[in-house]
Enzyme design. Structure first.
Site, PDB file in Angstrom:
ATOM      1  N   PRO A   2      35.189-115.317 -93.301  1.00 41.95           N
ATOM      2  CA  PRO A   2      34.045-114.466 -93.016  1.00 41.95           C
ATOM      3  C   PRO A   2      32.719-114.810 -92.869  1.00 41.95           C
ATOM      4  O   PRO A   2      32.262-114.920 -94.024  1.00 41.95           O
ATOM      5  CB  PRO A   2      34.507-113.035 -93.716  1.00 41.95           C
ATOM      6  CG  PRO A   2      35.570-113.696 -94.516  1.00 41.95           C
ATOM      7  CD  PRO A   2      36.100-114.909 -94.359  1.00 41.95           C
ATOM      8  N   GLU A   3      32.098-114.688 -91.869  1.00 43.96           N
ATOM      9  CA  GLU A   3      30.554-114.683 -92.038  1.00 43.96           C
ATOM     10  C   GLU A   3      30.290-113.296 -91.939  1.00 43.96           C
ATOM     11  O   GLU A   3      31.121-112.364 -91.797  1.00 43.96           O
ATOM     12  CB  GLU A   3      29.881-115.460 -90.980  1.00 43.96           C
ATOM     13  CG  GLU A   3      30.337-116.968 -90.909  1.00 43.96           C
ATOM     14  CD  GLU A   3      29.802-117.969 -89.902  1.00 43.96           C
ATOM     15  OE1 GLU A   3      28.562-117.624 -89.358  1.00 43.96           O
ATOM     16  OE2 GLU A   3      30.220-118.976 -89.403  1.00 43.96           O
ATOM     17  N   HIS A  41      49.401-114.856-102.163  1.00 43.56           N
ATOM     18  CA  HIS A  41      47.997-114.889-102.303  1.00 43.56           C
ATOM     19  C   HIS A  41      47.475-113.235-101.974  1.00 43.56           C
ATOM     20  O   HIS A  41      46.285-112.965-101.952  1.00 43.56           O
ATOM     21  CB  HIS A  41      47.598-115.629-100.907  1.00 43.56           C
ATOM     22  CG  HIS A  41      47.914-116.910-101.137  1.00 43.56           C
ATOM     23  ND1 HIS A  41      48.064-117.806-102.253  1.00 43.56           N
ATOM     24  CD2 HIS A  41      48.295-117.703 -99.969  1.00 43.56           C
ATOM     25  CE1 HIS A  41      48.340-118.897-101.808  1.00 43.56           C
ATOM     26  NE2 HIS A  41      48.692-119.007-100.646  1.00 43.56           N
ATOM     27  N   ARG A  97      42.584-119.297-100.575  1.00 46.59           N
ATOM     28  CA  ARG A  97      41.691-120.394-101.282  1.00 46.59           C
ATOM     29  C   ARG A  97      41.257-119.886-102.610  1.00 46.59           C
ATOM     30  O   ARG A  97      40.628-120.975-103.355  1.00 46.59           O
ATOM     31  CB  ARG A  97      40.778-121.074-100.212  1.00 46.59           C
ATOM     32  CG  ARG A  97      41.347-121.907 -99.387  1.00 46.59           C
ATOM     33  CD  ARG A  97      40.588-122.314 -98.314  1.00 46.59           C
ATOM     34  NE  ARG A  97      39.913-123.551 -99.027  1.00 46.59           N
ATOM     35  CZ  ARG A  97      38.978-124.292 -98.137  1.00 46.59           C
ATOM     36  NH1 ARG A  97      38.632-123.861 -96.842  1.00 46.59           N
ATOM     37  NH2 ARG A  97      38.171-125.353 -98.445  1.00 46.59           N
ATOM     38  N   ARG A 120       9.022-128.714 -95.039  1.00 48.45           N
ATOM     39  CA  ARG A 120      10.519-128.818 -95.634  1.00 48.45           C
ATOM     40  C   ARG A 120      11.073-129.893 -94.924  1.00 48.45           C
ATOM     41  O   ARG A 120      11.096-129.882 -93.398  1.00 48.45           O
ATOM     42  CB  ARG A 120      11.500-127.409 -95.487  1.00 48.45           C
ATOM     43  CG  ARG A 120      11.092-126.456 -96.540  1.00 48.45           C
ATOM     44  CD  ARG A 120      11.921-125.303 -96.743  1.00 48.45           C
ATOM     45  NE  ARG A 120      12.960-125.450 -97.231  1.00 48.45           N
ATOM     46  CZ  ARG A 120      13.547-124.690 -98.387  1.00 48.45           C
ATOM     47  NH1 ARG A 120      12.985-123.607 -98.359  1.00 48.45           N
ATOM     48  NH2 ARG A 120      14.857-124.736 -98.822  1.00 48.45           N
TER      49      ARG A 120
END
Length: 271
Positions: free
Chosen positions: A2-3, A91, A110, A152
Site C-alpha cells: 500500500p502506498e 498470516h 512479510r 541536495r
DNA sequence: CAACGGACCTGCCTGC
DNA sequence: TGCAGGCAGGTCCGTT
C-alpha cells in the site's frame, strides 16, 4: 504495500464497519510484526470504543477513548472486517474482536507492518512527529520541494519518497509522477528548478488523486477491505513497463535502480 | 546534517 | 523437478 491511495482506500473501507464499535478482546497469533506488540494489548484495548479511523501519511489511526491504535500496513498488510468465526488463514496475525460479533483482522505476510498504542496525541509519537505535509495539504507545494532541495545531491526520486519532505509517495507513484512531470528520476534534487517542482507537485496530486478515486491501484496482491482486488484500476504509464513503448514517444521504457529501488522512466521524455 | 547500505520477512518468479 | 538467486508497494537504524 500500500502506498497512500491503498491506505486511504482501506481507511474508507473499514471506517463504516469499525467506527462506534467496542473492542471486547484481542487475538494475536504472533508476538509482533515489525516490532513486538505492546505488552498486555488485550488488557489495554478491552472495553474501548473506536471513535474514528483516520489516516496520517501511510499510518491508520484508530482513535479510541483514552488513546489511539496506530497501524501501518508495511509492504503486504491488509485489513478486513469478518466474523471471528471465519477460520484465520495464513498470516492473519491479529483480530480485534468487537462486541457486535464482528472483528477487524490484520493479515501481513512479510510482517513489515506495525501495530502500536499511544495514550498521547499520536501526532507526537516518534514515528509520526517528523513526517512532512500531506500531498493535498497547502503546506505541500512546489515552493516547499524547491526550498528543501537546495544543495541536495541525491536523486529527485528518493527525495520525493522521503517522508520528511512530503508523505505518501511510494515507489510506484514516484516513477509515475516524475514521468508525468517530465523529470529524470536520477537528476539531483538540488538541480531541479522551481517551475519543475511546481509541475511535479501537480503531477503527484494528479496521480494520487486518480488512484484514490479508482480505489487504490495497484499491481499484484493489494485488495480492499472487502477483498476486492484493485488490479488495473488505474493505468500505470511507466511502472513495471520495462521495454514497452513510452505512451508519449514510443521509445522503450527503461529500468534502473535508484536508492535500491527499481525506477522506470523514458529517457527521451524525462530530463 | 545528508546519503547510503543493511536489516527486517515471506512469496513468487526466473533460470540453471 | 529442485533449488539458488533476485525481486517485491516500506522505513528504521547504523555507519560514513
Amino acid at each position: 504495500m500500500p502506498e497512500l491511495p491503498e491506505v486511504e482506500t482501506t481507511r474508507r473501507g473499514i471506517a463504516p464497519l469499525v467506527e462506534g464499535k467496542t473492542i471486547v478482546s484481542v487475538v494475536t497469533r504472533v508476538v509482533g510484526l515489525r516490532w513486538p506488540f505492546p505488552p498486555h494489548l488485550g488488557a489495554i484495548l478491552a472495553g474501548r470504543t473506536i471513535y474514528t479511523v483516520e489516516r496520517r501519511a501511510k499510518y491508520l489511526l484508530l482513535r479510541c477513548d483514552g488513546g489511539t491504535l496506530i497501524l501501518h500496513l508495511g509492504m503486504t498488510g491488509h485489513l478486513r472486517v469478518v466474523s471471528p468465526r471465519v477460520p484465520p488463514g495464513c498470516h492473519d496475525h491479529v483480530d480485534l474482536v468487537f462486541a457486535d460479533g464482528s472483528c477487524l483482522r490484520f493479515n501481513d505476510s512479510r510482517r513489515f507492518g506495525a501495530l502500536l498504542w499511544t495514550s498521547d496525541d499520536p501526532a507526537l509519537h516518534p514515528l509520526l512527529a517528523g513526517l512532512g505535509p500531506e500531498p493535498f495539504d497547502e503546506a505541500m507545494s512546489g515552493e516547499r520541494l524547491y526550498r528543501l532541495s537546495r544543495g541536495r545531491k541525491n536523486a529527485v526520486k528518493p527525495y520525493i519518497m522521503d517522508q520528511r519532505i512530503l508523505v505518501g509517495v511510494g515507489n510506484i507513484y514516484a516513477s509515475e509522477a516524475l514521468f508525468r512531470a517530465g523529470i529524470d528520476p536520477a537528476r539531483a534534487a538540488g538541480r531541479v528548478g522551481l517551475v519543475r517542482y511546481r509541475r511535479l507537485t501537480a503531477a503527484i496530486r494528479e496521480v494520487l488523486d486518480a488512484a484514490i478515486a479508482a480505489g487504490g491501484t495497484t499491481i499484484r496482491d493489494f485488495s480492499d477491505s472487502e477483498g476486492r482486488p484493485g488490479y488495473f484500476a488505474i493505468q500505470l504509464q511507466v511502472y513495471g513497463r520495462t521495454g514497452e513503448p513510452c505512451l508519449h514517444c514510443g521509445e522503450a521504457i527503461r529500468q534502473r535502480r535508484l536508492g535500491q529501488r527499481s525506477t522506470y522512466f523514458c529517457r527521451f521524455c524525462q530530463h
